[in-house]
Design a protein around this motif. Structure first.
Motif, PDB file in Angstrom:
ATOM      1  N   MET A  50      11.672  -9.550   6.988  1.00  0.00           N
ATOM      2  CA  MET A  50      11.468  -9.078   5.593  1.00  0.00           C
ATOM      3  C   MET A  50      10.375  -7.978   5.656  1.00  0.00           C
ATOM      4  SD  MET A  50       9.900 -11.282   2.298  1.00  0.00           S
ATOM      5  CE  MET A  50       8.328 -11.335   3.395  1.00  0.00           C
ATOM      6  N   ARG A  51      10.610  -6.850   5.057  1.00  0.00           N
ATOM      7  CA  ARG A  51       9.644  -5.852   4.936  1.00  0.00           C
ATOM      8  C   ARG A  51       8.585  -6.216   3.692  1.00  0.00           C
ATOM      9  NH1 ARG A  51      10.423  -0.557   4.130  1.00  0.00           N
ATOM     10  NH2 ARG A  51       8.385  -0.387   5.402  1.00  0.00           N
ATOM     11  N   ILE A  52       7.423  -5.671   4.191  1.00  0.00           N
ATOM     12  CA  ILE A  52       6.336  -5.873   3.180  1.00  0.00           C
ATOM     13  C   ILE A  52       5.482  -4.622   2.783  1.00  0.00           C
ATOM     14  CG2 ILE A  52       4.133  -7.003   2.466  1.00  0.00           C
ATOM     15  CD1 ILE A  52       4.877  -9.264   4.561  1.00  0.00           C
ATOM     16  N   LEU A  53       5.548  -4.233   1.790  1.00  0.00           N
ATOM     17  CA  LEU A  53       4.802  -3.106   1.072  1.00  0.00           C
ATOM     18  C   LEU A  53       3.626  -3.644   0.042  1.00  0.00           C
ATOM     19  CD1 LEU A  53       7.814  -0.682  -0.303  1.00  0.00           C
ATOM     20  CD2 LEU A  53       6.541  -0.631   1.958  1.00  0.00           C
ATOM     21  N   LEU A  54       2.674  -3.108   0.477  1.00  0.00           N
ATOM     22  CA  LEU A  54       1.398  -3.491  -0.209  1.00  0.00           C
ATOM     23  C   LEU A  54       0.980  -2.134  -1.105  1.00  0.00           C
ATOM     24  CD1 LEU A  54      -0.577  -5.258   2.639  1.00  0.00           C
ATOM     25  CD2 LEU A  54       0.894  -6.345   1.014  1.00  0.00           C
ATOM     26  N   ILE A  55       0.922  -2.368  -2.360  1.00  0.00           N
ATOM     27  CA  ILE A  55       0.425  -1.127  -3.135  1.00  0.00           C
ATOM     28  C   ILE A  55      -0.961  -1.559  -3.616  1.00  0.00           C
ATOM     29  CG2 ILE A  55       1.168   0.101  -5.174  1.00  0.00           C
ATOM     30  CD1 ILE A  55       3.122   0.074  -3.144  1.00  0.00           C
ATOM     31  N   THR A  56      -1.884  -0.385  -3.527  1.00  0.00           N
ATOM     32  CA  THR A  56      -3.415  -0.588  -3.976  1.00  0.00           C
ATOM     33  C   THR A  56      -3.777   0.742  -4.325  1.00  0.00           C
ATOM     34  OG1 THR A  56      -5.486  -1.524  -3.732  1.00  0.00           O
ATOM     35  CG2 THR A  56      -4.343  -0.751  -1.761  1.00  0.00           C
ATOM     36  N   GLY A  57      -4.880   0.832  -4.852  1.00  0.00           N
ATOM     37  CA  GLY A  57      -5.483   2.049  -5.175  1.00  0.00           C
ATOM     38  C   GLY A  57      -6.873   1.844  -6.138  1.00  0.00           C
ATOM     39  N   PRO A  58      -7.486   3.179  -6.502  1.00  0.00           N
ATOM     40  CA  PRO A  58      -8.593   2.700  -7.518  1.00  0.00           C
ATOM     41  C   PRO A  58      -8.115   2.418  -8.635  1.00  0.00           C
ATOM     42  CG  PRO A  58      -8.603   5.160  -6.430  1.00  0.00           C
ATOM     43  CD  PRO A  58      -7.393   4.436  -6.045  1.00  0.00           C
ATOM     44  N   GLY A  59      -9.016   1.722  -9.409  1.00  0.00           N
ATOM     45  CA  GLY A  59      -8.688   1.190 -10.635  1.00  0.00           C
ATOM     46  C   GLY A  59      -8.139   2.178 -11.739  1.00  0.00           C
ATOM     47  N   GLY A  60      -7.001   1.738 -12.531  1.00  0.00           N
ATOM     48  CA  GLY A  60      -6.489   2.474 -13.555  1.00  0.00           C
ATOM     49  C   GLY A  60      -5.602   3.727 -12.893  1.00  0.00           C
ATOM     50  N   SER A  61      -5.183   3.673 -11.519  1.00  0.00           N
ATOM     51  CA  SER A  61      -4.534   4.894 -10.824  1.00  0.00           C
ATOM     52  C   SER A  61      -2.682   4.473 -11.007  1.00  0.00           C
ATOM     53  CB  SER A  61      -4.792   4.747  -9.300  1.00  0.00           C
ATOM     54  OG  SER A  61      -4.468   3.652  -8.752  1.00  0.00           O
ATOM     55  N   GLY A  62      -2.539   3.506 -11.715  1.00  0.00           N
ATOM     56  CA  GLY A  62      -1.254   3.251 -12.026  1.00  0.00           C
ATOM     57  C   GLY A  62      -0.269   2.545 -10.838  1.00  0.00           C
ATOM     58  N   ARG A  63      -1.173   1.754 -10.163  1.00  0.00           N
ATOM     59  CA  ARG A  63      -0.460   0.943  -9.053  1.00  0.00           C
ATOM     60  C   ARG A  63       0.434  -0.085  -9.331  1.00  0.00           C
ATOM     61  NH1 ARG A  63      -5.516  -1.094  -9.925  1.00  0.00           N
ATOM     62  NH2 ARG A  63      -5.648  -3.475 -10.053  1.00  0.00           N
ATOM     63  N   THR A  64       0.103  -0.668 -10.634  1.00  0.00           N
ATOM     64  CA  THR A  64       1.098  -1.827 -11.174  1.00  0.00           C
ATOM     65  C   THR A  64       2.482  -0.891 -11.503  1.00  0.00           C
ATOM     66  OG1 THR A  64      -0.463  -3.276 -11.830  1.00  0.00           O
ATOM     67  CG2 THR A  64       1.793  -3.469 -12.576  1.00  0.00           C
ATOM     68  N   THR A  65       2.467   0.234 -12.058  1.00  0.00           N
ATOM     69  CA  THR A  65       3.594   0.837 -12.394  1.00  0.00           C
ATOM     70  C   THR A  65       4.261   1.317 -11.316  1.00  0.00           C
ATOM     71  OG1 THR A  65       2.594   1.614 -14.665  1.00  0.00           O
ATOM     72  CG2 THR A  65       4.606   3.005 -13.728  1.00  0.00           C
ATOM     73  N   VAL A  66       3.533   1.770 -10.139  1.00  0.00           N
ATOM     74  CA  VAL A  66       4.348   2.375  -8.863  1.00  0.00           C
ATOM     75  C   VAL A  66       4.898   1.159  -8.172  1.00  0.00           C
ATOM     76  CG1 VAL A  66       3.762   3.128  -6.644  1.00  0.00           C
ATOM     77  CG2 VAL A  66       2.767   4.227  -8.649  1.00  0.00           C
ATOM     78  N   ALA A  67       4.302  -0.122  -8.191  1.00  0.00           N
ATOM     79  CA  ALA A  67       4.795  -1.035  -7.513  1.00  0.00           C
ATOM     80  C   ALA A  67       6.256  -1.587  -8.226  1.00  0.00           C
ATOM     81  CB  ALA A  67       3.890  -2.214  -7.539  1.00  0.00           C
ATOM     82  N   ALA A  68       6.239  -1.397  -9.433  1.00  0.00           N
ATOM     83  CA  ALA A  68       7.321  -2.128 -10.365  1.00  0.00           C
ATOM     84  C   ALA A  68       8.509  -0.888 -10.090  1.00  0.00           C
ATOM     85  CB  ALA A  68       7.079  -2.022 -11.803  1.00  0.00           C
ATOM     86  N   ALA A  69       8.030   0.410 -10.152  1.00  0.00           N
ATOM     87  CA  ALA A  69       9.022   1.495  -9.822  1.00  0.00           C
ATOM     88  C   ALA A  69       9.882   1.213  -8.415  1.00  0.00           C
ATOM     89  CB  ALA A  69       8.804   2.824  -9.950  1.00  0.00           C
ATOM     90  N   THR A  70       8.895   0.981  -7.339  1.00  0.00           N
ATOM     91  CA  THR A  70       9.250   1.032  -5.994  1.00  0.00           C
ATOM     92  C   THR A  70      10.261  -0.214  -5.736  1.00  0.00           C
ATOM     93  OG1 THR A  70       7.124   1.835  -5.273  1.00  0.00           O
ATOM     94  CG2 THR A  70       8.353   0.497  -3.462  1.00  0.00           C
ATOM     95  N   ALA A  71      10.186  -1.441  -6.450  1.00  0.00           N
ATOM     96  CA  ALA A  71      10.788  -2.557  -6.446  1.00  0.00           C
ATOM     97  C   ALA A  71      12.107  -2.419  -7.156  1.00  0.00           C
ATOM     98  CB  ALA A  71       9.975  -3.877  -6.989  1.00  0.00           C
ATOM     99  N   LEU A  72      11.943  -1.685  -8.153  1.00  0.00           N
ATOM    100  CA  LEU A  72      13.306  -1.486  -8.870  1.00  0.00           C
ATOM    101  C   LEU A  72      14.257  -0.682  -7.987  1.00  0.00           C
ATOM    102  CD1 LEU A  72      14.922  -1.414 -11.471  1.00  0.00           C
ATOM    103  CD2 LEU A  72      13.741   0.479 -12.478  1.00  0.00           C
TER     104      LEU A  72
END
Length: 389
Positions: free
Chosen positions: A1-23
């Motif tokens: 299983m590959r694992i991608l960890l998404i993080t960044g400064p607060g308010g940078s849209g990391r949750t949106t990017v994580a969702a788009a990546t998973a989709l």
């Protein structure tokens, strides 16, 4: 299983990017799990009915209750000795750090299940995410110091020692629990060490410093970003004067990141908050296997090498090179303690185990050049093997 960890400064849209990546990964045929610790994840970001895509929200409160309840059961003898009254499950509330423990437990559980090809983890903001990545190694270090495994060799003597001392000795169950915790932490540490880290940041003056700090923190923990996703990037050409100024500021930040050697990927501003699958697709985030780090291979693709250079033939020294991109000399602290090098870079601090050859050496100096800390060692005659011995 590959694992991608998404993080960044607060308010940078990391949750949106994580969702788009998973989709995107799910649509490309990968059995994908999106793991998030953001309670505000909008349902529209990950629409239902996408084949191969699952979403899980980590429950820090429930996970913390499980961990503390188990600790109380395993340490019952010690608690009885202290006259402690164990906490009931329904009165346990999460403490700071509970969210990090819940995320680590969820990562391990997902890896053990084997039900997914890809795990996308929406981590907290960068400072908290770096603390989370360091947690397994630090907890293992504390366990080894507080409950040394070599003490288990004297387990046959514990009843005798207990009678001589007049107090109960640590039970064998305690050492067995410590060994089990160490094994579980080692598994999580290995998973995180082989994961790919992707940073998100909205380009601008403040983000430049935030990304520098995040890259430095990752390097201190032996990782480098596989991609930097610059979010909410506006077009360079616009009739709107305000957008033109913003675009110039963003371009300056993007150029600085590119010049620093970061793998930058621009994510366009849609003119609205992304909602639903169509908006997530329009962001054009990179797929799960297209970054430079991914192309290098899944195992250890984002790990940082710390080579030891043998200069014994030249000046009798060994040099340990520790990459610290973005480090500032005035922010560095370096202390040798036993078989560890205690290294602080800005707000980040790490105890680095010395390579075996350097444990028999003394530190004689250090220099920071072009983002690499070179620590100089010379053999200690008292412990270094020689032909005369």
């Amino acid at each position: 299983m590959r694992i991608l960890l998404i993080t960044g400064p607060g308010g940078s849209g990391r949750t949106t990017v994580a969702a788009a990546t998973a989709l995107r990964a799910a649509r490309e045929g990968a059995r994908t799990l999106l793991l998030t610790c953001d309670d505000a994840l909008p349902a529209g970001l990950v629409p239902g009915g996408v084949p191969g895509l699952a979403v899980r929200l980590t429950d820090s409160a429930e996970g913390f209750r499980d961990v503390l309840t188990a600790l109380q059961e395993q340490g019952g003898a010690a608690l009885d000795l202290l006259g402690a009254r164990p906490l009931e499950r329904d009165e346990i509330t999460p403490l700071p750090g509970a969210r990090e423990l819940a995320v680590l437990a969820a990562v391990r559980e997902a890896a053990r299940s084997g039900a997914h090809d890809l795990l996308v983890v929406d981590l907290p903001a960068a400072p908290e995410a770096l603390a989370l990545l360091a947690l397994p190694g630090e907890l293992r270090r504390y366990l080894r110091r507080l409950l040394p495994q070599e003490r288990q060799a004297a387990r046959a003597l514990r009843p005798l020692l207990g009678r001589l001392a007049g107090v109960p000795m640590p039970s064998e169950r305690l050492y067995e629990s410590a060994a089990r915790w160490d094994e579980q932490l080692a598994q999580v540490e290995d998973l995180l060490g082989r994961a790919e880290v992707r940073l998100t940041a909205e380009p601008g003056p403040s983000a430049v410093e935030a990304v520098r700090a995040a890259v430095l923190g990752l390097a201190l923990y032996g990782l480098r970003p596989g991609a930097l996703l610059a979010t909410r990037v506006v077009p360079d050409a616009s009739p709107d004067t305000w957008l033109t100024v913003l675009a110039a500021q963003q371009r300056k930040a993007l150029d600085e990141w590119t010049a620093a050697g970061l793998p930058v990927h621009a994510v366009p501003h849609l003119g609205r908050e992304p909602r639903g699958a169509d908006d997530l697709t329009a962001l054009g985030v990179p797929g799960a296997a297209v970054t430079a780090a991914s192309a290098a291979g899944a195992a250890g693709s984002c790990s940082v090498e710390r080579p030891v250079e043998d200069r014994s033939a030249e000046d009798g020294s060994l040099v340990w090179r520790i990459p610290l991109p973005g480090a500032v000399r005035e922010e560095l602290e370096l202390v040798r303690r036993g078989d560890e090098l205690l290294l602080a870079a800005g707000r980040f601090r790490r105890a680095l185990p010395l390579p075996p050859a350097l444990r028999r050496c003394a530190v004689t100096g250090a220099a920071l050049r072009e983002g690499v800390l070179a620590v100089r060692f010379v053999p200690d005659p008292a412990v270094w093997p020689s032909a005369e011995r």
